[in-house]
Design an enzyme around this catalytic site. Structure first.
Site, mmCIF file in Angstrom:
data_model
loop_
_atom_site.group_PDB
_atom_site.id
_atom_site.type_symbol
_atom_site.label_atom_id
_atom_site.label_comp_id
_atom_site.label_asym_id
_atom_site.label_seq_id
_atom_site.Cartn_x
_atom_site.Cartn_y
_atom_site.Cartn_z
ATOM 1 N N ASN A 42 4.203 5.229 6.266
ATOM 2 C CA ASN A 42 3.202 5.793 5.362
ATOM 3 C C ASN A 42 1.775 5.678 5.923
ATOM 4 O OD1 ASN A 42 3.358 5.623 1.669
ATOM 5 N ND2 ASN A 42 3.105 7.311 3.047
ATOM 6 N N PRO A 71 0.782 -1.248 0.000
ATOM 7 C CA PRO A 71 0.000 0.000 0.000
ATOM 8 C C PRO A 71 0.811 1.295 0.000
ATOM 9 C CG PRO A 71 0.079 -0.920 2.210
ATOM 10 C CD PRO A 71 0.798 -1.898 1.324
ATOM 11 N N THR A 72 2.133 1.242 0.295
ATOM 12 C CA THR A 72 2.866 2.507 0.418
ATOM 13 C C THR A 72 3.182 3.078 -0.964
ATOM 14 O OG1 THR A 72 5.068 1.512 0.385
ATOM 15 C CG2 THR A 72 3.954 1.613 2.520
ATOM 16 N N CYS A 73 3.638 4.336 -0.977
ATOM 17 C CA CYS A 73 3.893 5.034 -2.254
ATOM 18 C C CYS A 73 5.312 4.770 -2.727
ATOM 19 C CB CYS A 73 3.689 6.531 -2.058
ATOM 20 S SG CYS A 73 2.145 6.944 -1.265
ATOM 21 N N ASP A 74 5.717 3.539 -2.782
ATOM 22 C CA ASP A 74 7.126 3.217 -2.899
ATOM 23 C C ASP A 74 7.255 2.002 -3.822
ATOM 24 O OD1 ASP A 74 9.696 2.291 -2.392
ATOM 25 O OD2 ASP A 74 9.609 2.729 -0.261
#
Ligand code: PLP
EC number: 4.1.1.17
Length: 409
Positions: free
Chosen positions: A372, A331-334
């Site tokens: 995050n 789910p993180t922006c990574d």
């Protein structure tokens, strides 16, 4: 039925299986699913069948509930590696025996472990660490000192061969010095995690033999460390009894005093089956599923070392569509938050579906962060069987053994 669960509060809730949880709660965040009976079974297996003492390596999963279950099922000794783990186990189980098996410790941690928590067993792999332990304990005369040997990790999925362990040419001097300082002298090693063959232990025990012969010291403890495997897709190890036989035989043939003790430090094998994870698919892009847990959650190993975990689509009625290989995004922006898998799921899986990801009791929950803003705050107890097990067969064969004994009588 789920209204009843809500009224009781979720901590008390216990469900049959992951599908029931998904249907009852439709959880927006990932949920940790625990199976206390599976951890209890693993603990009984090791405490009854390992031909020595099994201590639990707490780093694999430091959950106090799990530690209590292991204790209730025969695990009385705990391998701790930091002062926080020492305090955690001391607080949870005041009567447990703690062994501080990290070969590079803070002097303050050694002192607190010794003087406040009664720790008497320490591992080390250098003369500097030996001096540190002696200073921190004010030259105590009741220490069990375990010298960690460097051994090969060639049979293991995760190497522990480069960071710790005294090299063969330095073992003699260190064993000799530790013998002078110790009440009891031990030799320990770690063959690497998820050792796929008992040969790993046979080879390491050969190293132990050479070290004992070269140093000509009396050894009181042989500690074969962790590395005992669990079962994952594409990784099906031999039965644990095979490992125990190989280790038992090697131990019996070592040139050590007849009262010497055999120890092991299983982490993964005691807790892999203890928990799994309920996640939701938020988006599908071709063969990629965007799920709500990932590399910074319980899936570190899936992301960073390509570990494959078993997965199951939770639908009723079950999807009848053929399985298809998928990869996951967390789910993180990574971009790093990616789990290559492949994870085999019915080809019609999509956004809104719930998935159970199994065998995450070891090194899954333990490594979760809240990076995050994504994390899991809910734990639910299940009563069904884990998605795979190294212990269910042994239950069956125990029953079969009992039956054949009855026939013989
Ligand atoms: C990590 C570790 C263990 C547990 O290893 P598993 O492979 O999980 O069994 C045991 N002993 C030491 C010293 C460790 O570092």
């Amino acid at each position: 039925m789920h209204k009843h669960h809500r009224a009781l509060g979720l901590a008390a809730a216990s469900f049959r299986n992951a599908l029931d949880v998904a249907q009852a709660l439709s959880p927006v965040q990932p949920v940790t699913l625990t199976r206390p009976h599976a951890a209890a079974r693993a603990a009984r297996f090791f405490s009854e069948k390992f031909p020595g003492r099994s201590m639990y390596a707490v780093k694999a999963n430091p959950s106090p509930e799990l530690i209590q279950i292991l204790w209730d099922n025969g695990i009385t000794h705990f391998d701790v590696a930091s002062i926080a783990e020492v305090r955690l186990v001391a607080r949870t189980l005041p009567d447990a025996t703690l062994c501080f098996m990290h070969p590079v410790k803070a002097e303050e941690a050694i002192a607190e472990a010794y003087f406040t928590h009664g720790v008497r067993v320490f591992s080390l792999d250098s003369l500097e660490e030996l001096e540190k332990v002696q200073r921190a304990t004010r030259h105590a005369s009741d220490l069990t000192l375990c010298v960690r040997l460097r051994v090969s990790s060639e049979h293991s999925k995760l190497s522990l061969a480069s960071k710790f362990g005294v090299a063969p040419h330095e073992a003699k001097a260190l064993l000799f010095a530790a013998r002078q300082a110790a009440d009891a002298l031990g030799i320990c090693f770690h063959v690497g995690s998820q050792a796929m063959s008992p040969d790993a232990y046979a080879q390491a025990m050969e190293r132990v033999r050479q070290a004992i012969v070269e140093a000509a010291v009396t050894v009181d403890v042989i500690d074969v460390g962790g590395g005992f495997p669990s079962v994952y897709p594409g990784m099906e190890p031999p039965a644990l009894e095979r490992y125990f036989e190989v280790i038992g035989r090697a131990f019996e043939s070592l040139p050590i005093s007849y009262s010497a003790e055999l120890w092991a430090e299983p982490g993964r094998a005691l807790c892999a089956e203890y928990s799994s994870l309920l996640v939701r698919v938020e988006k599908r892009r071709g063969n990629e599923l965007y799920i709500n847990d990932g590399a910074y959650g319980a899936l570190f190993d899936a992301a960073h070392i390509g570990w494959r975990f078993p997965v199951k689509l939770l639908r009723e009625p079950e999807s009848t569509v053929r399985d298809h290989p998928f990869s996951f995004y967390g789910p993180t922006c990574d971009d790093l938050d990616h789990m290559a898998g492949p994870f085999e799921l019915p080809a019609d899986v999509g956004a809104g579906d719930f998935i159970e990801i199994g065998m995450l009791g070891a090194y899954g929950a333990a490594m979760r962060t809240a990076f995050n803003g994504f994390t899991s705050e809910q734990t639910v107890v299940l009563t069904d069987e884990p998605m795979a097990s190294l212990y269910m067969d042994s239950d069956r064969s125990a029953v079969a053994d009992m039956a054949s004994n009855v026939v013989k009588l």
